[in-house]
Design a protein around this motif. Structure first.
Motif, PDB file in Angstrom:
ATOM      1  N   GLN A 343       0.835  -1.191   0.000  1.00  0.00           N
ATOM      2  CA  GLN A 343       0.000   0.000   0.000  1.00  0.00           C
ATOM      3  C   GLN A 343       0.872   1.244   0.000  1.00  0.00           C
ATOM      4  O   GLN A 343       1.921   1.275   0.641  1.00  0.00           O
ATOM      5  N   SER A 344       0.466   2.258  -0.738  1.00  0.00           N
ATOM      6  CA  SER A 344       1.203   3.515  -0.796  1.00  0.00           C
ATOM      7  C   SER A 344       0.213   4.667  -0.900  1.00  0.00           C
ATOM      8  O   SER A 344      -1.007   4.460  -0.981  1.00  0.00           O
ATOM      9  N   HIS A 345       0.745   5.886  -0.902  1.00  0.00           N
ATOM     10  CA  HIS A 345      -0.109   7.066  -1.005  1.00  0.00           C
ATOM     11  C   HIS A 345      -0.881   7.039  -2.320  1.00  0.00           C
ATOM     12  O   HIS A 345      -0.319   6.713  -3.371  1.00  0.00           O
ATOM     13  N   HIS A 346      -2.151   7.345  -2.276  1.00  0.00           N
ATOM     14  CA  HIS A 346      -3.052   7.356  -3.435  1.00  0.00           C
ATOM     15  C   HIS A 346      -3.369   5.948  -3.956  1.00  0.00           C
ATOM     16  O   HIS A 346      -4.007   5.821  -5.006  1.00  0.00           O
ATOM     17  N   ALA A 347      -2.927   4.886  -3.263  1.00  0.00           N
ATOM     18  CA  ALA A 347      -3.213   3.529  -3.724  1.00  0.00           C
ATOM     19  C   ALA A 347      -4.677   3.172  -3.459  1.00  0.00           C
ATOM     20  O   ALA A 347      -5.274   3.594  -2.471  1.00  0.00           O
ATOM     21  N   ILE A 348      -5.248   2.366  -4.349  1.00  0.00           N
ATOM     22  CA  ILE A 348      -6.632   1.919  -4.246  1.00  0.00           C
ATOM     23  C   ILE A 348      -6.631   0.428  -3.954  1.00  0.00           C
ATOM     24  O   ILE A 348      -6.011  -0.363  -4.694  1.00  0.00           O
TER      25      ILE A 348
END
Length: 430
Positions: A343-348
């Motif tokens: 998971q990362s920033h802006h991940a969906i």
């Protein structure tokens, strides 16, 4: 500085750290600069590349001349052959092709790209851009230290006039090749060089120095405008490719234009024309829920819920394919998206149920069965604030025509969450 030995000492003191990659055309300026860099003791850090534009029958002879010249100094040599696209003009096409070869080579070596632009070139560039109606950024012309696409640039001859360079070359016995196209006055820059600039020098003997000084003033002004733009971007809430219009509207018209230019240049779109810039500003008058857009070249802006979104045209194009995702295999490639297990920033978040799946975009009134009801997927995305163009790009996980998993929403009824694999989708860079 008119003393060659003193200038060599200056080069040794001012050279940027790390590897240096010199662009060698074989003409007087770059041939002399090669000599000066070696005399300054920089040969151990120096490599040389000649770009063959293949526009002249004798271009191969020039390349061999450059190679022999470099070998005499014991410096590594590379040859890059390019094809020039004349669609935007031969001069612009040659420049783009040249930097298209030089920048990746410098980047791969983690080197500073060194070019032989001098004070006369600076004067010509300033005049050329002035005649094109350039703003402050354009009129700052070239700087001794700058960067392009992440590659540092160094132009050590920028304060030296062509006449001085000619005397130094004669003094050192430098040999060079003249490109016959440099005398073709059908090219606009050559016309300036051979007709306009000499007339200016005749009337104003210090014209080159004066124009160079003007470029320096413009560079200082450009730095101030950049500082203002950075501060305005923070205040307006700019986040990467997203610029809120409410923050933009709070600025004066001049600062709006300045912020938009800075934002777009930073995203790799270059400075838009005045006409395009005004089209972008006028999007402020559109309704917040409208889908206004502005497109120029390969660049595009979309308006959604009171914010501007930047991307390449292809970034906004709908996905029209489908792919099979076999159980145990890596996810299929999908335009505008990148898969990850982290998971990362802006991940969906995407939950992948067991078994072989079909991955496809939204088509028609597709639904997801949740809580005992068939819910319209486009309505789920609308409520979640998914921009309209992404609703035709998000991959749906299906089997036998039924939607089993929707990114950001979850699984269909009857599928055990504990058996689903977690994946994450991140929008690809525009």
């Amino acid at each position: 500085m008119n003393d060659q030995a003193a200038f060599c000492r200056h080069l040794a003191e001012q050279a940027p750290p790390g590897p240096l990659l010199l662009a060698l055309s074989g003409g007087l300026d770059s041939s002399l600069l090669l000599h000066l860099l070696v005399q300054a003791g920089l040969a151990p850090r120096l490599a040389v590349v000649h770009v063959d534009h293949q526009l002249q029958e004798q271009s191969g002879d020039w390349a061999r001349f450059c190679q022999r010249q470099v070998e005499e100094y014991g410096v590594p040599f590379a040859l890059a052959q390019v094809c020039v696209d004349p669609a935007e003009g031969l001069e612009a096409g040659a420049r783009d092709a040249r930097y298209g070869a030089l920048l990746p080579m410098a980047s791969a070596r983690q080197a500073t790209l060194v070019t032989a632009h001098h004070r006369d070139d600076q004067a010509e560039t300033l005049l050329f851009r002035l005649l094109r109606g350039a703003g402050v950024q354009g009129l700052s012309a070239m700087r001794e230290r700058s960067g392009r696409e992440g590659v540092p640039l160094w132009r050590p001859l920028l304060a030296i006039g062509r006449a001085t360079l000619e005397s130094w070359a004669e003094e050192s016995g430098i040999q060079w090749q003249e490109d016959p196209s440099n005398g073709d006055q059908h090219h606009r820059r050559n016309y300036l060089r051979h007709r306009i600039v000499p007339a200016l020098r005749e009337r104003w003997p210090g014209a080159d120095a004066t124009l160079s000084r003007t470029a320096e003033h413009m560079a200082e002004a450009a730095e101030l405008l950049e500082e203002v733009a950075k501060a305005d971007a923070v205040e307006a809430g700019v986040q990467g490719v997203v610029l809120p219009l409410r923050g933009l509207a709070a600025l004066t018209t001049a600062r709006q234009r300045n912020l938009l230019r800075w934002w777009l240049v930073g995203l790799g779109a270059g400075a838009p024309s005045a006409a395009v810039l005004e089209q972008i500003r006028l999007l402020q008058a559109a309704l917040e829920d409208s889908q206004g857009k502005v497109e120029w070249g390969d660049n595009a802006l979309r308006l959604y819920r009171g914010a501007l979104y930047f991307g390449r045209r292809s970034h906004f194009a709908p996905w029209q394919g489908e792919a099979v995702w076999h159980e145990g295999a890596v996810p299929p490639d999908i335009p505008n998206w990148q898969w990850s297990k982290e998971q990362s920033h802006h991940a969906i978040a995407v939950l992948r149920p067991p078994g072989d799946l079909t991955v496809q975009p939204l088509m028609g009134a597709m639904t997801l069965r949740r809580n005992g009801m068939h819910q319209q997927i486009k309505e789920l995305w609308r409520a979640a604030g998914v921009p309209p163009w992404q609703r035709r790009q998000w991959p749906l996980l299906c089997r036998d025509g039924a939607v089993l998993s929707v990114p950001g929403c979850g699984l269909a009824d009857g599928l055990p969450v504990e058996q689903a694999q977690p994946w994450f989708l991140t929008p690809a860079s525009p």
